[in-house]
Design a protein around this motif. Structure first.
Motif, mmCIF file in Angstrom:
data_model
loop_
_atom_site.group_PDB
_atom_site.id
_atom_site.type_symbol
_atom_site.label_atom_id
_atom_site.label_comp_id
_atom_site.label_asym_id
_atom_site.label_seq_id
_atom_site.Cartn_x
_atom_site.Cartn_y
_atom_site.Cartn_z
ATOM 1 N N ALA A 181 0.843 -1.203 0.000
ATOM 2 C CA ALA A 181 0.000 0.000 0.000
ATOM 3 C C ALA A 181 0.872 1.244 0.000
ATOM 4 N N VAL A 182 0.317 2.305 -0.555
ATOM 5 C CA VAL A 182 0.978 3.611 -0.575
ATOM 6 C C VAL A 182 0.128 4.558 0.270
ATOM 7 N N ILE A 183 0.787 5.310 1.139
ATOM 8 C CA ILE A 183 0.071 6.316 1.919
ATOM 9 C C ILE A 183 0.455 7.686 1.372
ATOM 10 N N GLU A 184 -0.558 8.347 0.815
ATOM 11 C CA GLU A 184 -0.367 9.691 0.264
ATOM 12 C C GLU A 184 -0.664 10.697 1.388
ATOM 13 N N CYS A 185 0.226 11.657 1.564
ATOM 14 C CA CYS A 185 0.064 12.628 2.653
ATOM 15 C C CYS A 185 -0.033 14.042 2.081
ATOM 16 N N ARG A 186 -1.190 14.646 2.228
ATOM 17 C CA ARG A 186 -1.376 16.038 1.795
ATOM 18 C C ARG A 186 -0.945 16.930 2.951
ATOM 19 N N VAL A 187 0.073 17.759 2.703
ATOM 20 C CA VAL A 187 0.654 18.540 3.797
ATOM 21 C C VAL A 187 -0.211 19.778 4.080
ATOM 22 N N LEU A 188 -0.608 19.909 5.339
ATOM 23 C CA LEU A 188 -1.436 21.042 5.752
ATOM 24 C C LEU A 188 -0.567 22.164 6.334
ATOM 25 N N THR A 189 0.429 21.769 7.146
ATOM 26 C CA THR A 189 1.365 22.757 7.705
ATOM 27 C C THR A 189 2.763 22.155 7.804
#
Ligand SMILES: Cc1cc2nc3c(=O)[nH]c(=O)nc-3n(C[C@H](O)[C@H](O)[C@H](O)COP(=O)(O)O)c2cc1C
Length: 212
Positions: A175-183
């Motif tokens: 699995a790949v975990i995509e992380c959208r950066v908020l700060t």
């Protein structure tokens, strides 16, 4: 650990936009470095802190991809791992990076998204070799109890690598975990004075100096 010796406070010679750009560049540079180099930058791995139903959890993972323009980072894991369930229940996590050489800590708040049975996971799977794929051949769920020590792959493989054909059996566990950066919270330790700043991307974009 002693901080690098300088006589001038580094906060005097840097602007917020430059600091933000160089921080992202530092993450990108990790992926361009040879993974076998002992001098590989510290941002090669990060700690992922997550929420659970009863508290918090944390573990080390390897940084796999960075999009400095869109502010995304990615890492890989076994889809059966406990952390995947945690991300599904509580997508907001913190990624913590520390680079000994530059004495920089980056603390990213992110929103995670799971990719396992889609083209994103397929694309990442194509980028990893047999040594890495071997980790996804485990017959057992990570963290499951075993009657004795278990190496994390079928024992007949021993120190050998699977062939590419053999390694394909691991794809269902990948699995790949995509992380959208908020700060992004930046901190640099320095004897002449520390530098701390906050870069916010969501819900709106802003940047500010902070007291360390
Ligand atoms: C240096 C290092 C790198 C690691 N890289 C990863 C990784 O990229 N992905 C991963 O799932 N686990 C990685 N692990 C193992 C995790 O830290 C963790 O033990 C495992 O994934 C189980 O975590 P969980 O029970 O929270 O799901 C790494 C461990 C170390 C020490």
């Amino acid at each position: 650990m002693p901080a690098p010796e300088t006589s001038v406070y580094p906060g005097l010679s840097v602007t917020l936009p430059t600091l933000e750009q160089t921080s992202w560049q530092q993450l990108v540079t990790v992926l361009e470095s040879n993974p076998d180099e002992t001098t590989a930058p510290g941002f090669k791995t990060m700690i992922v802190a997550s929420r659970t139903a009863t508290g918090a959890d944390a573990r080390t993972v390897v940084l796999r991809k960075v999009d400095a323009d869109r502010k995304y980072v990615w890492f890989h894991t076994d889809v059966r791992a406990a952390k995947v369930m945690q991300f599904e229940a509580f997508p907001d996590c913190t990624l913590l990076f520390w680079d000994e050489k530059s004495q920089v800590q980056l603390r990213l708040t992110v929103e995670t998204r799971l990719h396992s049975n889609d083209y994103v996971a397929d694309e990442h799977w194509q980028t990893i070799g047999p040594g890495n794929r071997k980790n996804y051949l485990s017959e057992y769920r990570p963290g499951s109890g075993q009657p004795g020590p278990y190496p994390g792959f079928p024992t007949h493989l021993g120190a050998d690598l699977p062939t590419i054909d053999e390694s394909e059996a691991g794809r269902v566990n990948f699995a790949v975990i995509e992380c959208r950066v908020l700060t992004m919270d930046y901190l640099q330790l320095n004897r002449s004075g520390q530098v701390r700043a906050l870069f916010q991307y969501e819900p709106d974009s802003k940047m500010a100096w902070l007291a360390p």
